[in-house]
Design a protein around this motif. Structure first.
Motif, PDB file in Angstrom:
ATOM      1  N   ILE A 154       0.838  -1.198   0.000  1.00  0.00           N
ATOM      2  CA  ILE A 154       0.000   0.000   0.000  1.00  0.00           C
ATOM      3  C   ILE A 154       0.877   1.254   0.000  1.00  0.00           C
ATOM      4  CG2 ILE A 154      -1.633   1.342   1.386  1.00  0.00           C
ATOM      5  CD1 ILE A 154      -2.900  -1.275   2.263  1.00  0.00           C
ATOM      6  N   VAL A 155       1.916   1.256   0.833  1.00  0.00           N
ATOM      7  CA  VAL A 155       2.811   2.412   0.909  1.00  0.00           C
ATOM      8  C   VAL A 155       3.567   2.593  -0.405  1.00  0.00           C
ATOM      9  CG1 VAL A 155       4.790   3.393   2.111  1.00  0.00           C
ATOM     10  CG2 VAL A 155       3.037   2.189   3.409  1.00  0.00           C
TER      11      VAL A 155
ATOM     12  N   ALA B 163      -2.317  10.044  -5.458  1.00  0.00           N
ATOM     13  CA  ALA B 163      -1.777   9.249  -4.361  1.00  0.00           C
ATOM     14  C   ALA B 163      -2.859   8.908  -3.343  1.00  0.00           C
ATOM     15  CB  ALA B 163      -0.627   9.999  -3.679  1.00  0.00           C
ATOM     16  N   VAL B 164      -3.697   9.877  -2.996  1.00  0.00           N
ATOM     17  CA  VAL B 164      -4.771   9.625  -2.037  1.00  0.00           C
ATOM     18  C   VAL B 164      -5.793   8.655  -2.609  1.00  0.00           C
ATOM     19  CG1 VAL B 164      -6.705  10.693  -0.808  1.00  0.00           C
ATOM     20  CG2 VAL B 164      -4.478  11.805  -0.819  1.00  0.00           C
ATOM     21  N   PHE B 165      -6.142   8.821  -3.875  1.00  0.00           N
ATOM     22  CA  PHE B 165      -7.110   7.926  -4.508  1.00  0.00           C
ATOM     23  C   PHE B 165      -6.598   6.486  -4.501  1.00  0.00           C
ATOM     24  CE2 PHE B 165      -9.132   5.678  -7.957  1.00  0.00           C
ATOM     25  CZ  PHE B 165     -10.443   6.117  -7.944  1.00  0.00           C
ATOM     26  N   VAL B 166      -5.371   6.298  -4.930  1.00  0.00           N
ATOM     27  CA  VAL B 166      -4.805   4.948  -4.997  1.00  0.00           C
ATOM     28  C   VAL B 166      -4.647   4.352  -3.596  1.00  0.00           C
ATOM     29  CG1 VAL B 166      -2.735   3.632  -5.629  1.00  0.00           C
ATOM     30  CG2 VAL B 166      -3.666   5.344  -7.198  1.00  0.00           C
ATOM     31  N   THR B 167      -4.254   5.177  -2.622  1.00  0.00           N
ATOM     32  CA  THR B 167      -4.083   4.675  -1.259  1.00  0.00           C
ATOM     33  C   THR B 167      -5.407   4.205  -0.674  1.00  0.00           C
ATOM     34  OG1 THR B 167      -2.216   6.159  -0.887  1.00  0.00           O
ATOM     35  CG2 THR B 167      -3.288   5.252   1.058  1.00  0.00           C
ATOM     36  N   ILE B 168      -6.463   5.009  -0.840  1.00  0.00           N
ATOM     37  CA  ILE B 168      -7.774   4.602  -0.327  1.00  0.00           C
ATOM     38  C   ILE B 168      -8.263   3.353  -1.049  1.00  0.00           C
ATOM     39  CG2 ILE B 168     -10.184   5.295  -0.088  1.00  0.00           C
ATOM     40  CD1 ILE B 168      -9.243   8.164   0.215  1.00  0.00           C
ATOM     41  N   PHE B 169      -8.100   3.328  -2.362  1.00  0.00           N
ATOM     42  CA  PHE B 169      -8.534   2.165  -3.148  1.00  0.00           C
ATOM     43  C   PHE B 169      -7.814   0.893  -2.699  1.00  0.00           C
ATOM     44  CE2 PHE B 169      -7.687  -0.643  -6.762  1.00  0.00           C
ATOM     45  CZ  PHE B 169      -8.975  -0.976  -7.141  1.00  0.00           C
TER      46      PHE B 169
ATOM     47  N   THR C 250      -6.217   0.348   0.159  1.00  0.00           N
ATOM     48  CA  THR C 250      -6.512   0.016   1.553  1.00  0.00           C
ATOM     49  C   THR C 250      -7.853  -0.694   1.672  1.00  0.00           C
ATOM     50  OG1 THR C 250      -5.248   1.941   2.316  1.00  0.00           O
ATOM     51  CG2 THR C 250      -6.787   0.962   3.869  1.00  0.00           C
ATOM     52  N   VAL C 251      -8.861  -0.190   0.968  1.00  0.00           N
ATOM     53  CA  VAL C 251     -10.193  -0.810   1.034  1.00  0.00           C
ATOM     54  C   VAL C 251     -10.177  -2.190   0.382  1.00  0.00           C
ATOM     55  CG1 VAL C 251     -12.603  -0.598   0.308  1.00  0.00           C
ATOM     56  CG2 VAL C 251     -11.368   1.407   1.134  1.00  0.00           C
ATOM     57  N   SER C 252      -9.590  -2.308  -0.792  1.00  0.00           N
ATOM     58  CA  SER C 252      -9.564  -3.605  -1.475  1.00  0.00           C
ATOM     59  C   SER C 252      -8.752  -4.634  -0.692  1.00  0.00           C
ATOM     60  CB  SER C 252      -8.991  -3.448  -2.890  1.00  0.00           C
ATOM     61  OG  SER C 252      -7.653  -2.978  -2.849  1.00  0.00           O
ATOM     62  N   THR C 253      -7.626  -4.206  -0.132  1.00  0.00           N
ATOM     63  CA  THR C 253      -6.819  -5.117   0.677  1.00  0.00           C
ATOM     64  C   THR C 253      -7.562  -5.515   1.947  1.00  0.00           C
ATOM     65  OG1 THR C 253      -4.767  -4.127  -0.151  1.00  0.00           O
ATOM     66  CG2 THR C 253      -4.610  -5.424   1.860  1.00  0.00           C
ATOM     67  N   GLY C 254      -8.232  -4.541   2.585  1.00  0.00           N
ATOM     68  CA  GLY C 254      -8.993  -4.847   3.785  1.00  0.00           C
ATOM     69  C   GLY C 254     -10.119  -5.832   3.511  1.00  0.00           C
ATOM     70  N   LEU C 255     -10.819  -5.659   2.396  1.00  0.00           N
ATOM     71  CA  LEU C 255     -11.890  -6.594   2.039  1.00  0.00           C
ATOM     72  C   LEU C 255     -11.326  -7.987   1.765  1.00  0.00           C
ATOM     73  CD1 LEU C 255     -14.089  -4.369  -0.331  1.00  0.00           C
ATOM     74  CD2 LEU C 255     -14.700  -5.221   1.940  1.00  0.00           C
ATOM     75  N   SER C 256     -10.205  -8.046   1.080  1.00  0.00           N
ATOM     76  CA  SER C 256      -9.598  -9.350   0.779  1.00  0.00           C
ATOM     77  C   SER C 256      -9.157 -10.059   2.054  1.00  0.00           C
ATOM     78  CB  SER C 256      -8.406  -9.170  -0.164  1.00  0.00           C
ATOM     79  OG  SER C 256      -8.811  -8.624  -1.405  1.00  0.00           O
ATOM     80  N   MET C 257      -8.587  -9.313   2.989  1.00  0.00           N
ATOM     81  CA  MET C 257      -8.148  -9.917   4.237  1.00  0.00           C
ATOM     82  C   MET C 257      -9.343 -10.315   5.102  1.00  0.00           C
ATOM     83  SD  MET C 257      -4.784  -7.699   5.313  1.00  0.00           S
ATOM     84  CE  MET C 257      -4.335  -8.896   6.560  1.00  0.00           C
ATOM     85  N   TYR C 258     -10.375  -9.495   5.127  1.00  0.00           N
ATOM     86  CA  TYR C 258     -11.549  -9.802   5.940  1.00  0.00           C
ATOM     87  C   TYR C 258     -12.265 -11.042   5.401  1.00  0.00           C
ATOM     88  CZ  TYR C 258     -15.940  -9.181   8.444  1.00  0.00           C
ATOM     89  OH  TYR C 258     -17.039  -9.373   9.243  1.00  0.00           O
ATOM     90  N   ARG C 259     -12.405 -11.122   4.090  1.00  0.00           N
ATOM     91  CA  ARG C 259     -13.093 -12.264   3.477  1.00  0.00           C
ATOM     92  C   ARG C 259     -12.168 -13.446   3.240  1.00  0.00           C
ATOM     93  NH1 ARG C 259     -16.030 -10.220  -1.745  1.00  0.00           N
ATOM     94  NH2 ARG C 259     -16.988 -12.284  -1.515  1.00  0.00           N
ATOM     95  N   ASN C 260     -10.846 -13.195   3.393  1.00  0.00           N
ATOM     96  CA  ASN C 260      -9.825 -14.223   3.202  1.00  0.00           C
ATOM     97  C   ASN C 260      -9.832 -14.784   1.775  1.00  0.00           C
ATOM     98  OD1 ASN C 260      -7.616 -15.632   4.214  1.00  0.00           O
ATOM     99  ND2 ASN C 260      -8.821 -17.427   4.715  1.00  0.00           N
TER     100      ASN C 260
ATOM    101  N   PHE D  92     -12.387  -5.365  -5.600  1.00  0.00           N
ATOM    102  CA  PHE D  92     -11.833  -4.198  -6.285  1.00  0.00           C
ATOM    103  C   PHE D  92     -12.945  -3.281  -6.794  1.00  0.00           C
ATOM    104  CE2 PHE D  92      -8.655  -7.559  -6.696  1.00  0.00           C
ATOM    105  CZ  PHE D  92      -7.542  -6.926  -6.190  1.00  0.00           C
ATOM    106  N   ALA D  93     -14.046  -3.877  -7.258  1.00  0.00           N
ATOM    107  CA  ALA D  93     -15.165  -3.049  -7.706  1.00  0.00           C
ATOM    108  C   ALA D  93     -15.749  -2.250  -6.544  1.00  0.00           C
ATOM    109  CB  ALA D  93     -16.243  -3.940  -8.338  1.00  0.00           C
ATOM    110  N   SER D  94     -15.902  -2.894  -5.389  1.00  0.00           N
ATOM    111  CA  SER D  94     -16.428  -2.198  -4.210  1.00  0.00           C
ATOM    112  C   SER D  94     -15.474  -1.106  -3.745  1.00  0.00           C
ATOM    113  CB  SER D  94     -16.665  -3.205  -3.086  1.00  0.00           C
ATOM    114  OG  SER D  94     -17.593  -4.198  -3.474  1.00  0.00           O
ATOM    115  N   ALA D  95     -14.178  -1.417  -3.759  1.00  0.00           N
ATOM    116  CA  ALA D  95     -13.187  -0.416  -3.349  1.00  0.00           C
ATOM    117  C   ALA D  95     -13.186   0.775  -4.298  1.00  0.00           C
ATOM    118  CB  ALA D  95     -11.797  -1.047  -3.298  1.00  0.00           C
ATOM    119  N   GLY D  96     -13.312   0.513  -5.601  1.00  0.00           N
ATOM    120  CA  GLY D  96     -13.358   1.598  -6.567  1.00  0.00           C
ATOM    121  C   GLY D  96     -14.606   2.455  -6.404  1.00  0.00           C
TER     122      GLY D  96
END
Length: 235
Positions: free
Chosen positions: A44-45, A110-116, A118-128, A135-139
């Motif tokens: 993400i960074v 940078a802010v757009f990509v970071t939020i995108f 972070t959300v997509s990674t968080g969803l992937s980790m939460y749902r495993n 990615f569609a939801s994050a976008g």
């Protein structure tokens, strides 16, 4: 030595890999034993830095050329010491445009990509699991967040734009991960499982070794007592 037998309990049984979505999500900002952040957080960074650089070039280079051209067109009546002085003035004007408009694009991208991410990674980790829906939801979320100040039409437009951006971006990322044979979440799950199995084997090994030492010490203490008892009976 009874205390020595109970010593392994101080180490504690290794904690099993996270089972719930919130437990996996909390690992996103937790350092490991080597004081390192997870690979997802590092990505993400890195992506934020790369997006900022790309945004700066995207907005800065056209602005540099435009500002330089505009300066030349408007400075025909000005006097310069020589040609080099005129060129330096034109370059300074272009550089001001590069910095000004490059920064505007840089922080937004940078802010757009970071939020995108972070959300997509968080969803992937939460749902495993990694799916195109993440990615569609994050976008959609990121686009709505950026356009919500324009009211309901802007919000709807942001959702459409974000979804249209997230689906191909996520598809490209999933295709790239498919070449490695496993997704980032599958790799993360495998590493968690292997690390837990390794720690569990080491814990069982220490526990067994301590129990053997305790048994040996108990046998060693029992033999002198038996010999003393025999000698007392002989008298």
């Amino acid at each position: 030595m009874a205390e020595g037998v109970r010593a392994p309990a101080q180490f504690g049984r290794p904690v099993p890999p996270p089972q719930t979505g919130w437990e996996r999500l909390s690992e996103l900002w937790t350092r490991d034993e080597r004081d390192r952040f997870p690979e997802e957080t590092v990505n993400i960074v890195k992506s934020a830095f790369t997006a900022g650089l790309v945004g700066w070039l995207y907005g800065g280079l056209p602005a540099f050329r435009q500002a330089r051209t505009t300066f030349i067109e408007r400075s025909h009546g000005e006097l310069f010491h020589n040609r080099a002085d005129a060129m330096q003035s034109a370059h300074r004007a272009g550089l001001r445009g590069f910095i000004r408009y490059g920064w505007r694009w840089s922080w937004r991208v940078a802010v757009f990509v970071t939020i995108f991410n972070t959300v997509s990674t968080g969803l992937s980790m939460y749902r495993n699991k990694t799916t195109i829906g993440n990615f569609a939801s994050a976008g959609a979320f990121t686009g709505a967040l950026f356009r919500m100040h324009l009211g309901l039409p802007g919000l709807a437009g942001g959702i459409v734009f974000g979804t249209a951006f997230g689906i191909p971006a996520g598809g490209l990322l999933m295709i790239m991960q498919s070449f490695t044979g496993e997704t980032l979440q599958e790799k993360r799950s495998r590493e968690r499982r292997e690390l837990y199995e390794q720690k569990l084997a080491e814990w069982h090994s220490r526990l067994s070794m301590t129990e053997d030492l305790g048994q040996t010490e108990s046998d060693g203490q029992g033999r002198p007592e038996m010999e003393t008892a025999r000698e007392s009976r002989s008298y």
